[in-house]
Design a protein around this motif. Sequence first.
Motif, PDB file in Angstrom:
ATOM      1  N   ALA A  77       0.820  -1.220   0.000  1.00 32.12           N
ATOM      2  CA  ALA A  77       0.000   0.000   0.000  1.00 32.12           C
ATOM      3  C   ALA A  77       0.852   1.267   0.000  1.00 32.12           C
ATOM      4  CB  ALA A  77      -0.917   0.003   1.217  1.00 32.12           C
ATOM      5  N   GLY A  78       2.170   1.106   0.022  1.00 30.84           N
ATOM      6  CA  GLY A  78       3.049   2.267  -0.024  1.00 30.84           C
ATOM      7  C   GLY A  78       3.197   2.999   1.291  1.00 30.84           C
ATOM      8  N   ALA A  79       2.940   2.320   2.408  1.00 31.52           N
ATOM      9  CA  ALA A  79       3.074   2.965   3.720  1.00 31.52           C
ATOM     10  C   ALA A  79       4.529   3.328   3.991  1.00 31.52           C
ATOM     11  CB  ALA A  79       2.550   2.046   4.815  1.00 31.52           C
ATOM     12  N   GLY A  80       4.727   4.439   4.675  1.00 34.49           N
ATOM     13  CA  GLY A  80       6.071   4.894   4.996  1.00 34.49           C
ATOM     14  C   GLY A  80       6.222   5.191   6.471  1.00 34.49           C
ATOM     15  N   ARG A  81       7.405   5.604   6.841  1.00 34.65           N
ATOM     16  CA  ARG A  81       7.689   5.870   8.253  1.00 34.65           C
ATOM     17  C   ARG A  81       6.866   7.041   8.798  1.00 34.65           C
ATOM     18  NH1 ARG A  81      14.101   5.780   9.353  1.00 34.65           N
ATOM     19  NH2 ARG A  81      13.304   5.946  11.472  1.00 34.65           N
ATOM     20  N   ASP A  82       6.454   7.935   7.931  1.00 33.58           N
ATOM     21  CA  ASP A  82       5.674   9.086   8.388  1.00 33.58           C
ATOM     22  C   ASP A  82       4.188   8.775   8.520  1.00 33.58           C
ATOM     23  OD1 ASP A  82       7.890  10.685   8.555  1.00 33.58           O
ATOM     24  OD2 ASP A  82       7.665  11.527   6.549  1.00 33.58           O
ATOM     25  N   ASP A  83       3.772   7.579   8.087  1.00 35.46           N
ATOM     26  CA  ASP A  83       2.370   7.201   8.214  1.00 35.46           C
ATOM     27  C   ASP A  83       2.068   6.685   9.613  1.00 35.46           C
ATOM     28  OD1 ASP A  83       1.008   7.623   5.655  1.00 35.46           O
ATOM     29  OD2 ASP A  83       2.483   6.212   4.853  1.00 35.46           O
ATOM     30  N   ILE A  84       0.783   6.598   9.919  1.00 36.04           N
ATOM     31  CA  ILE A  84       0.322   6.088  11.208  1.00 36.04           C
ATOM     32  C   ILE A  84      -0.332   4.733  11.002  1.00 36.04           C
ATOM     33  CG2 ILE A  84      -1.499   6.378  12.936  1.00 36.04           C
ATOM     34  CD1 ILE A  84      -0.834   9.289  13.070  1.00 36.04           C
ATOM     35  N   LEU A  85       0.029   3.789  11.863  1.00 31.80           N
ATOM     36  CA  LEU A  85      -0.605   2.474  11.896  1.00 31.80           C
ATOM     37  C   LEU A  85      -1.394   2.381  13.194  1.00 31.80           C
ATOM     38  CD1 LEU A  85      -1.041  -0.350  10.704  1.00 31.80           C
ATOM     39  CD2 LEU A  85       1.115  -1.047  11.779  1.00 31.80           C
ATOM     40  N   ILE A  86      -2.689   2.139  13.072  1.00 30.84           N
ATOM     41  CA  ILE A  86      -3.592   2.094  14.224  1.00 30.84           C
ATOM     42  C   ILE A  86      -3.871   0.641  14.586  1.00 30.84           C
ATOM     43  CG2 ILE A  86      -5.872   2.689  15.121  1.00 30.84           C
ATOM     44  CD1 ILE A  86      -5.917   5.020  13.116  1.00 30.84           C
ATOM     45  N   ALA A  87      -3.604   0.282  15.824  1.00 28.35           N
ATOM     46  CA  ALA A  87      -3.982  -1.020  16.357  1.00 28.35           C
ATOM     47  C   ALA A  87      -5.380  -0.889  16.947  1.00 28.35           C
ATOM     48  CB  ALA A  87      -2.995  -1.465  17.428  1.00 28.35           C
ATOM     49  N   PHE A  88      -6.359  -1.542  16.331  1.00 25.96           N
ATOM     50  CA  PHE A  88      -7.757  -1.399  16.733  1.00 25.96           C
ATOM     51  C   PHE A  88      -8.278  -2.771  17.144  1.00 25.96           C
ATOM     52  CE2 PHE A  88     -12.344  -0.374  15.384  1.00 25.96           C
ATOM     53  CZ  PHE A  88     -12.607   0.308  16.555  1.00 25.96           C
ATOM     54  N   GLY A  89      -8.125  -3.077  18.426  1.00 26.24           N
ATOM     55  CA  GLY A  89      -8.547  -4.379  18.908  1.00 26.24           C
ATOM     56  C   GLY A  89      -8.005  -4.645  20.295  1.00 26.24           C
ATOM     57  N   GLY A  90      -7.958  -5.925  20.648  1.00 25.67           N
ATOM     58  CA  GLY A  90      -7.462  -6.323  21.951  1.00 25.67           C
ATOM     59  C   GLY A  90      -5.962  -6.516  21.957  1.00 25.67           C
ATOM     60  N   GLY A  91      -5.482  -7.302  22.924  1.00 19.47           N
ATOM     61  CA  GLY A  91      -4.047  -7.453  23.101  1.00 19.47           C
ATOM     62  C   GLY A  91      -3.348  -8.123  21.935  1.00 19.47           C
ATOM     63  N   VAL A  92      -4.009  -9.078  21.294  1.00 19.59           N
ATOM     64  CA  VAL A  92      -3.405  -9.748  20.135  1.00 19.59           C
ATOM     65  C   VAL A  92      -3.145  -8.750  19.023  1.00 19.59           C
ATOM     66  CG1 VAL A  92      -3.845 -11.416  18.283  1.00 19.59           C
ATOM     67  CG2 VAL A  92      -4.313 -12.040  20.665  1.00 19.59           C
ATOM     68  N   ILE A  93      -4.155  -7.948  18.708  1.00 27.10           N
ATOM     69  CA  ILE A  93      -4.005  -6.941  17.653  1.00 27.10           C
ATOM     70  C   ILE A  93      -2.973  -5.895  18.053  1.00 27.10           C
ATOM     71  CG2 ILE A  93      -5.188  -5.014  16.505  1.00 27.10           C
ATOM     72  CD1 ILE A  93      -5.800  -7.726  15.271  1.00 27.10           C
ATOM     73  N   GLY A  94      -2.980  -5.490  19.308  1.00 27.22           N
ATOM     74  CA  GLY A  94      -2.007  -4.498  19.757  1.00 27.22           C
ATOM     75  C   GLY A  94      -0.582  -4.995  19.628  1.00 27.22           C
ATOM     76  N   ASP A  95      -0.349  -6.250  20.015  1.00 30.80           N
ATOM     77  CA  ASP A  95       0.997  -6.814  19.916  1.00 30.80           C
ATOM     78  C   ASP A  95       1.433  -6.986  18.467  1.00 30.80           C
ATOM     79  OD1 ASP A  95       1.399  -6.924  22.614  1.00 30.80           O
ATOM     80  OD2 ASP A  95       1.299  -9.095  22.791  1.00 30.80           O
ATOM     81  N   LEU A  96       0.546  -7.549  17.650  1.00 34.03           N
ATOM     82  CA  LEU A  96       0.873  -7.790  16.246  1.00 34.03           C
ATOM     83  C   LEU A  96       1.104  -6.480  15.503  1.00 34.03           C
ATOM     84  CD1 LEU A  96       1.066  -9.797  13.833  1.00 34.03           C
ATOM     85  CD2 LEU A  96      -1.428  -9.565  13.589  1.00 34.03           C
ATOM     86  N   THR A  97       0.216  -5.525  15.719  1.00 36.08           N
ATOM     87  CA  THR A  97       0.341  -4.227  15.055  1.00 36.08           C
ATOM     88  C   THR A  97       1.592  -3.503  15.510  1.00 36.08           C
ATOM     89  OG1 THR A  97      -2.074  -4.101  15.040  1.00 36.08           O
ATOM     90  CG2 THR A  97      -0.883  -2.088  14.512  1.00 36.08           C
ATOM     91  N   GLY A  98       1.847  -3.530  16.814  1.00 38.72           N
ATOM     92  CA  GLY A  98       3.020  -2.841  17.343  1.00 38.72           C
ATOM     93  C   GLY A  98       4.317  -3.393  16.791  1.00 38.72           C
TER      94      GLY A  98
END
Length: 372
Positions: free
Chosen positions: A95-116
Amino acid sequence: MSQPITVTVDLGSRAYPILVGHNLLPTLGQRLMAYIKQPRAFILTDETVAKLHLRALEESLNTAQITPHVMTVPPGESTKNWTQLGAVLDWLLGAGAGRDDILIAFGGGVIGDLTGLAASLMKRGMSLVQVPTTLLAQVDSSVGGKTAVNAAQGKNLIGAFHQPKLVLADTALLKTLPERERLAGYAEVVKYGLIDDPDFFDWLENQGRAVVDLEPAAIAEAVAKSCQAKARVVAQDEREGGVRALLNLGHTFGHAVEAQNQYRSSVLHGEAVALGMVLALNYSVRIGLTDKAQADRAEKLLVAAGMTTKLAAMPGGPYDAPGLTEAMKQDKKVRAGRVPLILARGIGQSFIHPNADLSDVQSFLAEELSKS
């Protein structure tokens, strides 16, 4: 906008706020304007949360003229793996995401860990925002920057420290949680009282049912108090070189149960932690650190909320002492057959016991398994 309780994680130039309040999700888009460099945001969520809450999140972003890009993954602990992490990174790169973009973890602990973890790896670090949707994630896993996926050898063995820019804990999102999920989160709330806050533990003895039932004042107080406790510890010891290890109260035993259960949904993380805290206190009694009345008081609080506190009664069994001990050997801090455990001299008096003898722990677990 709603006026949330603000808790600051004080990490100098990397400090960030935790916002706690009711119905905060509609304000997220406007709040993100302080962090974004271009009008888009990437969202990782799971299928369950997407059905319940994704539309509201997208509406919030659209109102602020931020374009959402969404990836959904299956719910559950089994999603937190190396293969799924690779799929998330492929999606972001495609999707062309870069370091200046924001990634939102929207969920519980599994999503937070995976997204982080994905955010930490993406071009060596893209911005992360945590929007936790479970009580456990709001009071624990979304705060502090620990991110990881599981391996066959154990839980959270592949990970990194990557702090978010913002944590938004909307207590209104907890209304869609099943009671079992609420109880799993409540175990982590109790943990903060057991670590170093006997007054908070006293409060929970009186208000615990109101917290589990999501009464507005009680749940806000519990989430904010828990976040304050964790923020205080993280500010002292960001990378778990010392006092932060106290936050693992119950986790070494609990992770062993999860591992022997192969991370199946029959045991939630918070359920394992609740049992693990009882085991930690019982082991503290065994080696003469505290008296049985203190351990019984902690167990009574968890039983009153409806949690399982006997190893032999834990779903997902049968468990065995050698298998649990073998799982404990995978702890990242084990040295020469000895494992650091978080034990306690009483309610609110937890400490790091650096050299627990695993052979004695195995004997203890065998005794615990014999209890009905």
